[in-house]
Scaffold this active site. Structure first.
Site, mmCIF file in Angstrom:
data_model
loop_
_atom_site.group_PDB
_atom_site.id
_atom_site.type_symbol
_atom_site.label_atom_id
_atom_site.label_comp_id
_atom_site.label_asym_id
_atom_site.label_seq_id
_atom_site.Cartn_x
_atom_site.Cartn_y
_atom_site.Cartn_z
ATOM 1 N N CYS A 11 0.844 -1.194 0.000
ATOM 2 C CA CYS A 11 0.000 0.000 0.000
ATOM 3 C C CYS A 11 0.882 1.247 0.000
ATOM 4 O O CYS A 11 1.957 1.220 0.595
ATOM 5 C CB CYS A 11 -0.903 0.001 1.232
ATOM 6 S SG CYS A 11 -2.093 -1.365 1.219
ATOM 7 N N PRO A 12 0.489 2.287 -0.668
ATOM 8 C CA PRO A 12 -0.788 2.561 -1.324
ATOM 9 C C PRO A 12 -0.845 2.142 -2.787
ATOM 10 O O PRO A 12 -1.742 2.553 -3.518
ATOM 11 C CB PRO A 12 -0.923 4.068 -1.204
ATOM 12 C CG PRO A 12 0.485 4.563 -1.334
ATOM 13 C CD PRO A 12 1.334 3.507 -0.650
#
Length: 116
Positions: A54-55
């Protein structure tokens, strides 16, 4: 006696999956079932981004959704830790609708996202 046939038929119709059967001590049979194996929604685009932290999954999903028509569905597959809460927050601020979330394995999710 018909449980096995009935169970496998039910699983196919309801998009679930019988993972395995196991003999039980009382001469019965145990069944291990995974909920949600199979697509509940027809995806227009599939983004399998397992292994990306992530992201990254949200950034790539946003790129794809920007090029999609309203109402189209993106199936996002990710195993990024924290992705479930990240997707919920992102969707609520961008108008993306989460149609379904399926945990297909421990920490691995399929998100069906509809462009608003």
């Amino acid at each position: 006696p018909g449980t096995k046939d009935d169970l496998f038929s039910w699983a196919a119709q309801t998009h679930n999956n019988v993972l395995k059967t196991e003999p039980m001590s009382d001469s019965g049979t145990g069944y291990y079932i995974m909920k949600g194996q199979g697509e509940a929604h027809k995806a227009n685009v599939i983004l399998d981004i397992r292994g990306v932290v992530c992201p990254g999954p949200i950034i790539e999903a946003k790129k794809l959704l920007n090029g999609m028509k309203p109402g189209e569905i993106l199936k996002l597959v990710s195993n990024c830790p924290g992705i479930r809460s990240d997707i919920v927050g992102w969707a609520s601020t961008t108008g993306i609708k989460i149609l379904d979330t399926i945990e297909v394995a421990a920490g691995e999710y399929e998100f069906f996202l509809q462009k608003g």
